[in-house]
Design a protein around this motif. Structure first.
Motif, PDB file in Angstrom:
ATOM      1  N   MET A  66      51.680  22.031  -1.514  1.00  0.00           N
ATOM      2  CA  MET A  66      50.556  22.917  -1.828  1.00  0.00           C
ATOM      3  C   MET A  66      49.366  22.120  -2.346  1.00  0.00           C
ATOM      4  N   GLU A  67      49.578  20.846  -2.515  1.00  0.00           N
ATOM      5  CA  GLU A  67      48.559  19.991  -3.136  1.00  0.00           C
ATOM      6  C   GLU A  67      47.187  20.194  -2.502  1.00  0.00           C
ATOM      7  N   SER A  68      47.143  20.271  -1.185  1.00  0.00           N
ATOM      8  CA  SER A  68      45.852  20.309  -0.505  1.00  0.00           C
ATOM      9  C   SER A  68      45.323  21.736  -0.318  1.00  0.00           C
ATOM     10  N   VAL A 125      41.392  14.952 -19.999  1.00  0.00           N
ATOM     11  CA  VAL A 125      41.317  13.546 -19.588  1.00  0.00           C
ATOM     12  C   VAL A 125      42.095  13.370 -18.288  1.00  0.00           C
ATOM     13  N   GLU A 126      41.367  13.055 -17.228  1.00  0.00           N
ATOM     14  CA  GLU A 126      41.955  12.930 -15.895  1.00  0.00           C
ATOM     15  C   GLU A 126      41.814  11.506 -15.376  1.00  0.00           C
ATOM     16  N   ASP A 127      42.693  11.130 -14.472  1.00  0.00           N
ATOM     17  CA  ASP A 127      42.562   9.833 -13.816  1.00  0.00           C
ATOM     18  C   ASP A 127      41.475   9.877 -12.753  1.00  0.00           C
ATOM     19  N   ILE A 128      41.512  10.948 -11.943  1.00  0.00           N
ATOM     20  CA  ILE A 128      40.560  11.010 -10.837  1.00  0.00           C
ATOM     21  C   ILE A 128      40.319  12.458 -10.436  1.00  0.00           C
ATOM     22  N   VAL A 129      39.072  12.782 -10.163  1.00  0.00           N
ATOM     23  CA  VAL A 129      38.731  14.086  -9.595  1.00  0.00           C
ATOM     24  C   VAL A 129      38.394  13.839  -8.131  1.00  0.00           C
ATOM     25  N   ASP A 130      39.235  14.402  -7.271  1.00  0.00           N
ATOM     26  CA  ASP A 130      39.126  14.156  -5.828  1.00  0.00           C
ATOM     27  C   ASP A 130      38.539  15.420  -5.174  1.00  0.00           C
ATOM     28  N   THR A 131      39.363  16.360  -4.736  1.00  0.00           N
ATOM     29  CA  THR A 131      38.847  17.627  -4.190  1.00  0.00           C
ATOM     30  C   THR A 131      38.315  18.519  -5.307  1.00  0.00           C
ATOM     31  N   GLY A 132      38.846  18.310  -6.513  1.00  0.00           N
ATOM     32  CA  GLY A 132      38.473  19.165  -7.640  1.00  0.00           C
ATOM     33  C   GLY A 132      39.392  20.366  -7.802  1.00  0.00           C
ATOM     34  N   HIS A 133      40.376  20.528  -6.895  1.00  0.00           N
ATOM     35  CA  HIS A 133      41.308  21.665  -6.989  1.00  0.00           C
ATOM     36  C   HIS A 133      41.992  21.709  -8.360  1.00  0.00           C
ATOM     37  N   THR A 134      42.460  20.547  -8.816  1.00  0.00           N
ATOM     38  CA  THR A 134      43.218  20.500 -10.069  1.00  0.00           C
ATOM     39  C   THR A 134      42.369  21.003 -11.237  1.00  0.00           C
ATOM     40  N   ILE A 135      41.182  20.455 -11.377  1.00  0.00           N
ATOM     41  CA  ILE A 135      40.308  20.830 -12.491  1.00  0.00           C
ATOM     42  C   ILE A 135      39.848  22.282 -12.367  1.00  0.00           C
ATOM     43  N   ILE A 177      35.623   9.614 -10.072  1.00  0.00           N
ATOM     44  CA  ILE A 177      35.290  10.832  -9.341  1.00  0.00           C
ATOM     45  C   ILE A 177      34.879  10.434  -7.929  1.00  0.00           C
ATOM     46  N   LYS A 178      35.316  11.241  -6.956  1.00  0.00           N
ATOM     47  CA  LYS A 178      34.931  11.007  -5.553  1.00  0.00           C
ATOM     48  C   LYS A 178      33.985  12.137  -5.143  1.00  0.00           C
ATOM     49  N   PRO A 179      32.681  11.965  -5.368  1.00  0.00           N
ATOM     50  CA  PRO A 179      31.732  13.061  -5.127  1.00  0.00           C
ATOM     51  C   PRO A 179      31.780  13.584  -3.690  1.00  0.00           C
ATOM     52  N   ASN A 213      35.057   7.836  -0.842  1.00  0.00           N
ATOM     53  CA  ASN A 213      36.276   8.583  -0.525  1.00  0.00           C
ATOM     54  C   ASN A 213      37.401   7.680  -0.016  1.00  0.00           C
ATOM     55  N   ASP A 214      37.838   6.739  -0.862  1.00  0.00           N
ATOM     56  CA  ASP A 214      38.930   5.826  -0.513  1.00  0.00           C
ATOM     57  C   ASP A 214      40.137   6.131  -1.392  1.00  0.00           C
ATOM     58  N   PHE A 215      41.327   5.864  -0.884  1.00  0.00           N
ATOM     59  CA  PHE A 215      42.522   6.032  -1.705  1.00  0.00           C
ATOM     60  C   PHE A 215      42.688   4.791  -2.577  1.00  0.00           C
ATOM     61  N   VAL A 216      42.840   5.013  -3.870  1.00  0.00           N
ATOM     62  CA  VAL A 216      42.912   3.885  -4.815  1.00  0.00           C
ATOM     63  C   VAL A 216      44.194   3.927  -5.650  1.00  0.00           C
ATOM     64  N   VAL A 217      44.596   2.759  -6.115  1.00  0.00           N
ATOM     65  CA  VAL A 217      45.754   2.641  -7.030  1.00  0.00           C
ATOM     66  C   VAL A 217      45.407   1.680  -8.158  1.00  0.00           C
ATOM     67  N   GLY A 226      46.908   3.075 -13.860  1.00  0.00           N
ATOM     68  CA  GLY A 226      47.482   4.411 -14.020  1.00  0.00           C
ATOM     69  C   GLY A 226      47.623   5.201 -12.736  1.00  0.00           C
ATOM     70  N   LEU A 227      46.777   4.899 -11.768  1.00  0.00           N
ATOM     71  CA  LEU A 227      46.832   5.639 -10.496  1.00  0.00           C
ATOM     72  C   LEU A 227      47.921   5.056  -9.592  1.00  0.00           C
ATOM     73  N   ASP A 228      48.578   5.953  -8.853  1.00  0.00           N
ATOM     74  CA  ASP A 228      49.748   5.521  -8.088  1.00  0.00           C
ATOM     75  C   ASP A 228      49.662   5.815  -6.604  1.00  0.00           C
ATOM     76  N   TYR A 229      50.498   5.109  -5.868  1.00  0.00           N
ATOM     77  CA  TYR A 229      50.819   5.464  -4.488  1.00  0.00           C
ATOM     78  C   TYR A 229      52.325   5.678  -4.473  1.00  0.00           C
TER      79      TYR A 229
HETATM   80  P1  IMP Z   1      42.184  16.844  -6.935  1.00  0.00           P
HETATM   81  O1  IMP Z   1      42.107  16.748  -5.429  1.00  0.00           O
HETATM   82  O2  IMP Z   1      40.826  16.675  -7.560  1.00  0.00           O
HETATM   83  O3  IMP Z   1      42.888  18.092  -7.366  1.00  0.00           O
HETATM   84  O4  IMP Z   1      43.070  15.618  -7.423  1.00  0.00           O
HETATM   85  C1  IMP Z   1      44.441  15.775  -7.578  1.00  0.00           C
HETATM   86  C2  IMP Z   1      45.167  14.540  -8.002  1.00  0.00           C
HETATM   87  O5  IMP Z   1      45.398  13.773  -6.844  1.00  0.00           O
HETATM   88  C3  IMP Z   1      44.525  13.576  -8.974  1.00  0.00           C
HETATM   89  O6  IMP Z   1      44.631  13.943 -10.323  1.00  0.00           O
HETATM   90  C4  IMP Z   1      45.345  12.335  -8.696  1.00  0.00           C
HETATM   91  O7  IMP Z   1      46.552  12.379  -9.428  1.00  0.00           O
HETATM   92  C5  IMP Z   1      45.609  12.462  -7.204  1.00  0.00           C
HETATM   93  N1  IMP Z   1      44.682  11.581  -6.439  1.00  0.00           N
HETATM   94  C6  IMP Z   1      43.537  11.929  -5.807  1.00  0.00           C
HETATM   95  N2  IMP Z   1      42.960  10.866  -5.230  1.00  0.00           N
HETATM   96  C7  IMP Z   1      43.761   9.800  -5.516  1.00  0.00           C
HETATM   97  C8  IMP Z   1      43.694   8.396  -5.209  1.00  0.00           C
HETATM   98  O8  IMP Z   1      42.776   7.865  -4.553  1.00  0.00           O
HETATM   99  N3  IMP Z   1      44.716   7.631  -5.687  1.00  0.00           N
HETATM  100  C9  IMP Z   1      45.751   8.140  -6.418  1.00  0.00           C
HETATM  101  N4  IMP Z   1      45.841   9.431  -6.744  1.00  0.00           N
HETATM  102  C10 IMP Z   1      44.860  10.253  -6.292  1.00  0.00           C
END
Ligand code: IMP
Ligand code: MG
Length: 179
Positions: free
Chosen positions: A79-81, A103-113, A135-137, A155-159, A162-165
């Motif tokens: 359901m993540e996406s 306190v978040e590691d990364i805001v990607d789509t923003g769904h979580t926040i 943040i990935k604007p 918009n790159d995937f990063v590790v 604290g951030l993981d793959y």
């Molecule tokens: P959202 O898309 O803003 O809801 O982000 C959800 C979560 O996906 C983040 O809190 C991270 O845990 C994870 N995430 C998003 N982009 C990356 C990335 O580039 N590397 C690792 N984790 C990510």
């Protein structure tokens, strides 16, 4: 000297943001927060697992009284996406009337926040802002006011930091991006 690429499972990652640059950006965010929250005793709410390292360094740079609590969000991988709202888990602190800084590691789509903030509002927080390491604007799919981003990235995937793959790579001191 440039650090060599790292391999995690099936992917290769190249150095992207060195530790000193990360720590400098964390100092700047901490200084802003220390200024803005003076006298408010903010409660930092660290979203596990990804934000543990950022939360730790951020706290060390705070020059005002503040508290920290940790929580997880229930996650359903498939359901993540979809933007399905995830429920807060493990938050024992009463946040009623508190000035909360998520306190978040990364805001990607923003769904979580976007899903989290209404749940915190329901619990009666006096104010809610977001501090995120990255943040990935270009990926944002919600109108969010992220007041305290440490760094913006493409918009790159990063590790790393604290951030993981797939659960790995969190121990890296620097941030790497997928090649
Ligand atoms: P959202 O898309 O803003 O809801 O982000 C959800 C979560 O996906 C983040 O809190 C991270 O845990 C994870 N995430 C998003 N982009 C990356 C990335 O580039 N590397 C690792 N984790 C990510
Ligand atoms: Mg996260």
């Amino acid at each position: 000297m440039q650090k060599p690429p790292v391999t995690i499972q099936d992917k290769q990652f190249s150095i992207y943001i060195p530790e000193r640059k990360i720590l400098h950006s964390v100092e700047i965010v901490a200084a802003r927060l220390s200024h803005d929250y003076k006298g408010k005793q903010p409660l930092f709410l660290s979203v596990l697992n990804g934000s543990f390292m950022f939360a730790s360094d951020l706290m060390k740079e705070m020059s005002i009284e503040c508290e920290i609590a940790f929580m997880r969000l229930s996650s359903y991988a498939d359901m993540e996406s979809t933007g399905q709202v995830k429920e807060i888990m493990g938050l024992k602190e009463d946040i009623r009337g508190r000035h909360v800084v998520v306190v978040e590691d990364i805001v990607d789509t923003g769904h979580t926040i976007a899903g989290l903030i209404p749940q915190l509002q329901e619990k009666g927080a006096a104010s809610i802002e977001v501090a995120t390491l990255l943040i990935k604007p270009e990926s944002l799919q919600h109108e969010l006011n992220i007041k305290y981003p440490a760094m913006s990235i493409a918009n790159d995937f990063v590790v790393g930091y604290g951030l993981d793959y797939n659960g790995l790579g969190r121990n890296l001191r620097d941030i790497y991006k997928v090649m």
